[in-house]
Design an enzyme around this catalytic site. Structure first.
Site, PDB file in Angstrom:
ATOM      1  N   SER A 267      -0.848  69.442  55.805  1.00 50.05           N
ATOM      2  CA  SER A 267      -1.449  68.113  55.842  1.00 50.05           C
ATOM      3  C   SER A 267      -0.571  67.083  56.533  1.00 50.05           C
ATOM      4  CB  SER A 267      -1.766  67.650  54.418  1.00 50.05           C
ATOM      5  OG  SER A 267      -2.632  68.549  53.773  1.00 50.05           O
TER       6      SER A 267
ATOM      7  N   HIS B 127       1.433  62.933  53.681  1.00 55.28           N
ATOM      8  CA  HIS B 127       0.417  62.358  54.540  1.00 55.28           C
ATOM      9  C   HIS B 127       0.933  61.105  55.248  1.00 55.28           C
ATOM     10  CE1 HIS B 127      -3.166  64.355  52.210  1.00 55.28           C
ATOM     11  NE2 HIS B 127      -2.215  65.210  52.555  1.00 55.28           N
TER      12      HIS B 127
END
Length: 301
Positions: free
Chosen positions: A205, A252
């Protein structure tokens, strides 16, 4: 130079009076045309040249003449080399993630060896502490290719495919791979810095969020409508910071910021100092990652 005429039926025009569409992808509107044949081309097809952009056919024809010097060879938007398969690195990255997923599914005991965490005991307390703080820096890399749930790897690989292909074509293979890996490392470093030392983290991610940030920079550079990518970013951030999930938001955010900064340097670097600015930005991000890891390690040991 005499301009080539578009082949019949491939002028890329939409309905009469409508906006032009890419001659290879009729469903994509575009305002860019090949400087040689004047066919409309979309970001997936455009290849940066010394002046403007060229389509893949014109590039192949030019490469076969044997009269171009190295300095005059078509380059990508960021100055990278033009590749026959503009998605090769993306395909390799997806394959690596899938291979690791299958290996861990077959041998779950490998999970503890690849997972990212700061410092903790494993299933065997007599073995002492393990983690990045104990010198296992490789976990910052291996965790980028590690997934456990099917939905997790499915979402990440779809994002990698959708975002990675156009970026690889625009940046070139080396620059694209540097962007991907450094974004993942930056996300892992921020997770290591902020998260609890025993909190595990895994997944691509961080790297995919880096591609998302880079996509926004590229679309801004091409004067494309940013609303779709902004909407995608907002949706992903909502999922990232939802109070019910167990998502490592640090990865993230770290990947997003690193990817955007690297993309700015790669796409907006002045031509005369392109390599210095691009690789200097990559080196700076890597240096920040190393400093963060060293500082956190000193605090945990």
């Amino acid at each position: 130079m005499e301009k080539q005429q578009p082949p019949e039926g491939q002028d890329g025009s939409a309905a009469a009076g409508g906006p032009p569409t890419c001659y290879r992808h009729p469903d994509r509107e575009t305002g860019i045309r090949c400087t040689r044949c004047e066919r409309p081309i979309c970001p997936d097809c455009m290849i940066g040249a010394s002046v403007g952009f060229q389509c893949p056919e014109c590039v192949r024809q030019g490469s076969g003449t044997g009269h171009h010097t190295a300095a005059a060879r078509p380059r990508t938007l960021a100055g990278g080399g033009v590749a026959a398969d503009p998605r090769l690195i993306t395909k390799i990255l997806i394959a690596l993630n899938l291979i690791v997923f299958v290996v861990v599914w077959a041998r779950p005991e490998f999970l503890d060896d690849l997972l990212l965490f700061g410092r903790a005991t494993t299933d065997d307390p007599s073995a002492g502490y393990e983690g990045v703080a104990e010198g296992q820096w490789y976990r910052l890399v291996t965790s980028m290719f590690l997934h456990v749930e099917v939905w997790h790897i499915a979402f990440n690989m779809l994002g990698l495919w959708w975002l990675g292909g156009p970026l690889e074509a625009a940046l070139g293979r080396v620059r694209y791979l540097a962007l991907y890996l450094l974004s993942g490392l930056a996300g892992g470093a921020l997770t290591y810095l902020i998260a609890g030392p025993a909190q595990g983290s895994l997944g691509a991610s961080g790297a995919v969020f880096g591609l998302l940030g880079a996509t926004a920079v590229l679309m801004r550079r091409m004067n494309y409508d940013l609303r779709p990518v902004v909407a995608l970013l907002v949706v992903n951030l909502i999922f990232t910071f939802n109070p019910w999930g167990r998502i490592a938001w640090q990865a993230h955010v770290g990947g997003l910021v690193a990817g955007a900064l690297i993309a700015i340097a790669m796409i907006h670097a002045p031509r005369e100092r392109r390599n210095l600015v691009q690789y200097g930005a990559c080196a700076l991000v890597l240096l920040v990652v190393v400093i963060v890891v060293l500082a956190r390690t000193a605090a945990l040991t």
